[in-house]
Design a protein around this motif. Structure first.
Motif, short mmCIF file in Angstrom:
data_model
loop_
_atom_site.label_atom_id
_atom_site.label_comp_id
_atom_site.label_asym_id
_atom_site.label_seq_id
_atom_site.Cartn_x
_atom_site.Cartn_y
_atom_site.Cartn_z
N GLY A 133 54.13 -24.56 70.41
CA GLY A 133 54.21 -24.66 71.86
C GLY A 133 54.72 -23.33 72.38
N HIS A 134 53.94 -22.68 73.23
CA HIS A 134 54.34 -21.37 73.77
C HIS A 134 54.53 -21.50 75.27
CE1 HIS A 134 54.58 -17.07 74.37
NE2 HIS A 134 53.65 -17.17 75.30
N CYS A 135 55.76 -21.29 75.72
CA CYS A 135 56.06 -21.30 77.15
C CYS A 135 55.74 -19.93 77.72
CB CYS A 135 57.53 -21.63 77.39
SG CYS A 135 57.95 -23.29 76.88
N VAL A 161 46.10 -23.06 63.07
CA VAL A 161 47.09 -23.05 64.14
C VAL A 161 46.55 -23.71 65.40
CG1 VAL A 161 48.46 -21.57 65.65
CG2 VAL A 161 48.15 -20.94 63.28
N THR A 162 47.38 -24.54 66.01
CA THR A 162 47.12 -25.05 67.35
C THR A 162 48.22 -24.51 68.25
OG1 THR A 162 46.10 -27.09 66.58
CG2 THR A 162 46.98 -27.11 68.81
N VAL A 163 47.83 -23.83 69.32
CA VAL A 163 48.79 -23.26 70.26
C VAL A 163 48.66 -24.00 71.58
CG1 VAL A 163 49.51 -21.20 71.52
CG2 VAL A 163 48.70 -20.99 69.16
N ASP A 164 49.73 -24.66 72.00
CA ASP A 164 49.77 -25.31 73.31
C ASP A 164 50.46 -24.35 74.28
OD1 ASP A 164 48.59 -27.62 72.34
OD2 ASP A 164 50.50 -28.56 71.87
N LEU A 165 49.75 -23.91 75.32
CA LEU A 165 50.32 -23.03 76.33
C LEU A 165 51.01 -23.88 77.39
CD1 LEU A 165 47.26 -20.68 76.80
CD2 LEU A 165 49.29 -20.27 75.40
N ILE A 166 52.28 -23.57 77.66
CA ILE A 166 53.08 -24.40 78.56
C ILE A 166 53.60 -23.52 79.70
CG2 ILE A 166 55.13 -25.86 78.75
CD1 ILE A 166 54.85 -26.22 75.64
N THR A 225 45.05 -22.81 87.07
CA THR A 225 44.02 -21.78 87.05
C THR A 225 44.45 -20.61 86.17
OG1 THR A 225 43.27 -22.39 89.26
CG2 THR A 225 42.68 -20.18 88.49
N LYS A 226 45.72 -20.18 86.30
CA LYS A 226 46.23 -19.08 85.47
C LYS A 226 46.21 -19.45 83.99
CE LYS A 226 49.24 -16.74 88.77
NZ LYS A 226 50.64 -16.36 89.04
N LEU A 227 46.60 -20.69 83.68
CA LEU A 227 46.58 -21.12 82.28
C LEU A 227 45.18 -21.10 81.71
CD1 LEU A 227 49.13 -24.07 82.10
CD2 LEU A 227 49.20 -21.96 80.77
N GLU A 228 44.21 -21.57 82.48
CA GLU A 228 42.83 -21.57 82.00
C GLU A 228 42.32 -20.15 81.78
OE1 GLU A 228 40.78 -23.92 80.84
OE2 GLU A 228 42.48 -25.27 81.04
N LEU A 229 42.64 -19.24 82.69
CA LEU A 229 42.22 -17.84 82.52
C LEU A 229 42.89 -17.23 81.29
CD1 LEU A 229 42.30 -16.64 86.23
CD2 LEU A 229 40.28 -17.01 84.80
N TYR A 230 44.18 -17.53 81.09
CA TYR A 230 44.93 -17.04 79.93
C TYR A 230 44.32 -17.58 78.65
CZ TYR A 230 49.29 -15.58 77.55
OH TYR A 230 50.22 -14.99 76.76
N LYS A 231 43.97 -18.86 78.65
CA LYS A 231 43.36 -19.48 77.48
C LYS A 231 42.02 -18.81 77.16
CE LYS A 231 41.23 -23.48 77.62
NZ LYS A 231 40.92 -24.90 77.70
N GLN A 232 41.20 -18.56 78.17
CA GLN A 232 39.91 -17.92 77.94
C GLN A 232 40.07 -16.50 77.39
OE1 GLN A 232 36.89 -19.24 77.84
NE2 GLN A 232 37.99 -21.15 78.19
N GLU A 233 41.07 -15.79 77.90
CA GLU A 233 41.36 -14.45 77.39
C GLU A 233 41.75 -14.50 75.91
OE1 GLU A 233 44.79 -11.10 78.07
OE2 GLU A 233 44.08 -12.20 79.84
N LEU A 234 42.57 -15.48 75.55
CA LEU A 234 42.98 -15.64 74.15
C LEU A 234 41.80 -16.01 73.26
CD1 LEU A 234 46.33 -17.50 74.75
CD2 LEU A 234 46.08 -15.22 73.76
N ILE A 235 40.94 -16.89 73.74
CA ILE A 235 39.75 -17.27 72.97
C ILE A 235 38.85 -16.06 72.78
CG2 ILE A 235 37.62 -18.63 73.07
CD1 ILE A 235 39.32 -20.85 74.42
N ASN A 236 38.67 -15.26 73.83
CA ASN A 236 37.84 -14.06 73.72
C ASN A 236 38.42 -13.07 72.70
OD1 ASN A 236 36.10 -15.05 75.65
ND2 ASN A 236 37.03 -13.92 77.32
N LYS A 289 45.05 -24.90 73.80
CA LYS A 289 44.92 -26.03 74.72
C LYS A 289 45.81 -25.83 75.93
CE LYS A 289 44.18 -29.34 71.00
NZ LYS A 289 44.65 -30.56 70.35
N THR A 290 45.37 -26.33 77.05
CA THR A 290 46.20 -26.39 78.25
C THR A 290 46.17 -27.83 78.76
OG1 THR A 290 44.36 -25.75 79.68
CG2 THR A 290 45.78 -23.98 78.87
#
Length: 72
Positions: A5-7, A30-35, A47-58, A67-68
């Motif tokens: 879990g990453h805050c 690894v499963t990283v939950d963005l919090i 919206t910011k979490l989703e953009l952050y997640k997409q950046e990490l996936i890229n 996951k968010t």
């Protein structure tokens, strides 16, 4: 499987902390939950979490699962 879990507050320090975690666990499943906790309207944070997640996936591809979660 490693679950993390990453805050985040979307700061550069939080980004560097996540990169350090990912670097140390790169060879694990690894499963990283963005919090990101907010009061009131959550749409901007979501919206910011989703953009952050997409950046990490890229950056990291499908070898890690990001996951968010929003309010139910």
């Amino acid at each position: 499987m490693v679950k993390i879990g990453h805050c985040t507050d979307f700061s550069k320090n939080a980004e560097k902390a996540l990169e350090a975690v990912l670097f140390n666990f790169w060879s694990f499943d690894v499963t990283v939950d963005l919090i990101h906790l907010v009061e009131g309207d959550y749409k901007e944070a979501q919206t910011k979490l989703e953009l952050y997640k997409q950046e990490l996936i890229n950056c990291h591809g499908v070898r890690m699962n990001f996951k968010t979660y929003g309010p139910n």
